[in-house]
Design a protein around this motif. Structure first.
Motif, PDB file in Angstrom:
ATOM      1  N   PHE A  29       0.825  -1.196   0.000  1.00  0.00           N
ATOM      2  CA  PHE A  29       0.000   0.000   0.000  1.00  0.00           C
ATOM      3  C   PHE A  29       0.865   1.253   0.000  1.00  0.00           C
ATOM      4  O   PHE A  29       1.972   1.265   0.543  1.00  0.00           O
ATOM      5  N   ARG A  30       0.337   2.305  -0.586  1.00  0.00           N
ATOM      6  CA  ARG A  30       1.080   3.578  -0.660  1.00  0.00           C
ATOM      7  C   ARG A  30       1.127   4.284   0.689  1.00  0.00           C
ATOM      8  O   ARG A  30       2.122   4.900   1.037  1.00  0.00           O
ATOM      9  N   ASP A  31      -0.001   4.216   1.425  1.00  0.00           N
ATOM     10  CA  ASP A  31      -0.064   4.853   2.744  1.00  0.00           C
ATOM     11  C   ASP A  31      -1.117   4.152   3.600  1.00  0.00           C
ATOM     12  O   ASP A  31      -1.830   3.261   3.138  1.00  0.00           O
ATOM     13  N   GLU A  33      -3.873   5.348   4.788  1.00  0.00           N
ATOM     14  CA  GLU A  33      -5.237   5.663   4.366  1.00  0.00           C
ATOM     15  C   GLU A  33      -5.709   4.701   3.267  1.00  0.00           C
ATOM     16  O   GLU A  33      -6.836   4.209   3.301  1.00  0.00           O
ATOM     17  N   GLU A  34      -4.819   4.429   2.315  1.00  0.00           N
ATOM     18  CA  GLU A  34      -5.164   3.493   1.238  1.00  0.00           C
ATOM     19  C   GLU A  34      -5.399   2.090   1.798  1.00  0.00           C
ATOM     20  O   GLU A  34      -6.348   1.399   1.402  1.00  0.00           O
ATOM     21  N   GLU A  35      -4.575   1.685   2.748  1.00  0.00           N
ATOM     22  CA  GLU A  35      -4.729   0.362   3.357  1.00  0.00           C
ATOM     23  C   GLU A  35      -6.048   0.263   4.130  1.00  0.00           C
ATOM     24  O   GLU A  35      -6.770  -0.732   4.026  1.00  0.00           O
ATOM     25  N   ARG A  37      -8.791   1.999   3.678  1.00  0.00           N
ATOM     26  CA  ARG A  37      -9.905   2.002   2.717  1.00  0.00           C
ATOM     27  C   ARG A  37     -10.033   0.636   2.043  1.00  0.00           C
ATOM     28  O   ARG A  37     -11.122   0.098   1.893  1.00  0.00           O
ATOM     29  N   TYR A  38      -8.911   0.068   1.649  1.00  0.00           N
ATOM     30  CA  TYR A  38      -8.902  -1.260   1.023  1.00  0.00           C
ATOM     31  C   TYR A  38      -9.505  -2.303   1.959  1.00  0.00           C
ATOM     32  O   TYR A  38     -10.360  -3.091   1.563  1.00  0.00           O
ATOM     33  N   LEU A  71      -7.744  -3.065  -5.117  1.00  0.00           N
ATOM     34  CA  LEU A  71      -6.616  -2.133  -5.019  1.00  0.00           C
ATOM     35  C   LEU A  71      -6.430  -1.362  -6.326  1.00  0.00           C
ATOM     36  O   LEU A  71      -6.175  -0.151  -6.307  1.00  0.00           O
ATOM     37  N   ILE A  74      -9.097   1.299  -6.474  1.00  0.00           N
ATOM     38  CA  ILE A  74      -8.786   2.392  -5.534  1.00  0.00           C
ATOM     39  C   ILE A  74      -7.759   3.317  -6.154  1.00  0.00           C
ATOM     40  O   ILE A  74      -7.899   4.545  -6.111  1.00  0.00           O
ATOM     41  N   ARG A  75      -6.734   2.739  -6.752  1.00  0.00           N
ATOM     42  CA  ARG A  75      -5.660   3.549  -7.350  1.00  0.00           C
ATOM     43  C   ARG A  75      -6.106   4.277  -8.609  1.00  0.00           C
ATOM     44  O   ARG A  75      -5.478   5.255  -9.004  1.00  0.00           O
TER      45      ARG A  75
END
Length: 146
Positions: A29-31, A33-35, A37-38, A71, A74-75
């Motif tokens: 994950f990039r950060d 927050e992304e994790e 949300r995923y 993922l 999301i991206r």
């Protein structure tokens, strides 16, 4: 014979570890927050193979592909609703743990309550029928003293 059983168990164990190795790890994950949300989206989607597990809990190979797709979406900047709609368009309402309330999903939402009410009605009817057909108890004999 016993050796064959142990070999089969070992093979099954290795396959289980191999399936878990494909799952996404925090470094993917990039950060944070992304994790987060995923993980929230993966908990709300149902595995199409297991059907009783969320996407985040399923060890199935198809679940790995679906998690990767979450993922990717999301991206791509899709909203949570758009991601769920993407999966719903491909797999139907069953993919959602909490499908929308609409005529097609009324059985999912209201079926359990209706079954419970019907069962309670049957139970009440049986009890009333047994009371109506039960012989009357004679009054206790108070004439005898101890």
């Amino acid at each position: 014979m016993t050796r064959r059983i142990w070999q089969t168990l070992l093979a099954a164990l290795l396959l289980a570890f191999a399936a878990g190795a494909v799952a996404l790890h925090p470094k993917d994950f990039r950060d944070a927050e992304e994790e987060a949300r995923y993980r929230a989206i993966a908990r709300e989607l149902r595995c199409v193979m297991c059907q009783n597990q969320s996407l985040s809990d399923s060890p199935a190979g198809v679940a790995d592909d679906m998690r990767q797709q979450v993922l990717v979406l999301i991206r791509e900047g899709k909203s949570d609703a758009e991601i769920k709609a993407w999966f719903q368009a491909r797999y139907g309402d069953f993919i959602l743990y909490r499908p929308q309330v609409k005529p097609v999903t009324w059985a999912l939402w209201f079926g359990p309550v209706l079954l419970l009410l019907a069962g309670a009605g049957v139970l009440v009817a049986i009890v009333r029928r047994q009371r109506a057909t039960a012989p009357a108890q004679p009054p206790p004999d108070d004439s005898q003293e101890w």
